[in-house]
Design a protein around this motif. Sequence first.
Motif, mmCIF file in Angstrom:
data_model
loop_
_atom_site.group_PDB
_atom_site.id
_atom_site.type_symbol
_atom_site.label_atom_id
_atom_site.label_comp_id
_atom_site.label_asym_id
_atom_site.label_seq_id
_atom_site.Cartn_x
_atom_site.Cartn_y
_atom_site.Cartn_z
ATOM 1 N N UNK A 49 0.812 -1.206 0.000
ATOM 2 C CA UNK A 49 0.000 0.000 0.000
ATOM 3 C C UNK A 49 0.843 1.251 0.000
ATOM 4 N N UNK A 50 0.156 2.361 -0.122
ATOM 5 C CA UNK A 50 0.806 3.662 -0.066
ATOM 6 C C UNK A 50 -0.166 4.656 0.532
ATOM 7 N N UNK A 51 0.354 5.772 0.957
ATOM 8 C CA UNK A 51 -0.499 6.787 1.547
ATOM 9 C C UNK A 51 0.240 8.095 1.709
ATOM 10 N N UNK A 52 -0.457 9.057 2.280
ATOM 11 C CA UNK A 52 0.133 10.366 2.541
ATOM 12 C C UNK A 52 -0.352 10.847 3.897
ATOM 13 N N UNK A 53 0.557 11.405 4.671
ATOM 14 C CA UNK A 53 0.209 11.936 5.984
ATOM 15 C C UNK A 53 0.711 13.369 6.091
ATOM 16 N N UNK A 54 0.007 14.131 6.905
ATOM 17 C CA UNK A 54 0.406 15.501 7.207
ATOM 18 C C UNK A 54 0.450 15.645 8.716
ATOM 19 N N UNK A 55 1.602 16.064 9.242
ATOM 20 C CA UNK A 55 1.758 16.234 10.682
ATOM 21 C C UNK A 55 2.198 17.666 10.982
ATOM 22 N N UNK A 56 1.706 18.178 12.080
ATOM 23 C CA UNK A 56 2.089 19.512 12.530
ATOM 24 C C UNK A 56 3.499 19.451 13.105
ATOM 25 N N UNK A 57 4.314 20.459 12.796
ATOM 26 C CA UNK A 57 5.701 20.434 13.271
ATOM 27 C C UNK A 57 6.062 21.620 14.160
ATOM 28 N N UNK A 58 5.149 22.540 14.362
ATOM 29 C CA UNK A 58 5.489 23.702 15.179
ATOM 30 C C UNK A 58 4.270 24.497 15.586
ATOM 31 N N UNK A 59 4.545 25.600 16.236
ATOM 32 C CA UNK A 59 3.480 26.494 16.695
ATOM 33 C C UNK A 59 2.901 27.287 15.526
ATOM 34 N N UNK A 60 1.597 27.546 15.543
ATOM 35 C CA UNK A 60 0.968 28.349 14.478
ATOM 36 C C UNK A 60 1.560 29.757 14.405
ATOM 37 N N UNK A 61 1.607 30.276 13.188
ATOM 38 C CA UNK A 61 2.152 31.610 12.946
ATOM 39 C C UNK A 61 1.081 32.474 12.287
ATOM 40 N N UNK A 62 0.815 33.664 12.821
ATOM 41 C CA UNK A 62 -0.191 34.527 12.197
ATOM 42 C C UNK A 62 0.291 35.058 10.845
ATOM 43 N N UNK A 63 -0.538 34.876 9.831
ATOM 44 C CA UNK A 63 -0.249 35.323 8.466
ATOM 45 C C UNK A 63 -1.560 35.800 7.845
ATOM 46 N N UNK A 64 -1.451 36.639 6.841
ATOM 47 C CA UNK A 64 -2.643 37.054 6.100
ATOM 48 C C UNK A 64 -2.895 36.036 4.997
ATOM 49 N N UNK A 65 -4.093 35.461 4.972
ATOM 50 C CA UNK A 65 -4.451 34.482 3.944
ATOM 51 C C UNK A 65 -5.109 35.213 2.774
ATOM 52 N N UNK A 66 -4.529 35.104 1.571
ATOM 53 C CA UNK A 66 -5.117 35.792 0.425
ATOM 54 C C UNK A 66 -6.455 35.196 -0.022
#
Length: 109
Positions: free
Chosen positions: A6-23
């Motif tokens: 099988x295969x797959x994809x994972x996404x893990x958080x690596x740090x503290x959130x950073x405030x940014x403006x989302x376009x």
Amino acid sequence: MMFMIGQGERTVSVGEPEPQHCPLCDEMRDFEPQLAYKYGEFDLLFGFVYGRRYQLACPACNHGWRLDRRQAEQRYGKPSIPFRLRFGFIILLGLCAALGAAYVSTMPV
């Protein structure tokens, strides 16, 4: 005998959130630094990781930016990827080599 591949994809958080403006949202959001990686598995025990990418993603719409791998690892440290995915393929190769060596050493002359 049945093998599972099988295969797959994972996404893990690596740090503290950073405030940014989302376009896309047109608001200030806490963008989350993440590591997204793809992996392959053989028989659910032996795996390997490929396609690592660090990204900064908006929690609402998932819009974001890719980060440089070296800079991200220096800033956030190396994330924890399960042992069986990080070293599973190497263990499988070692196991095959050990079984092959045992077979060759016990062959009758």
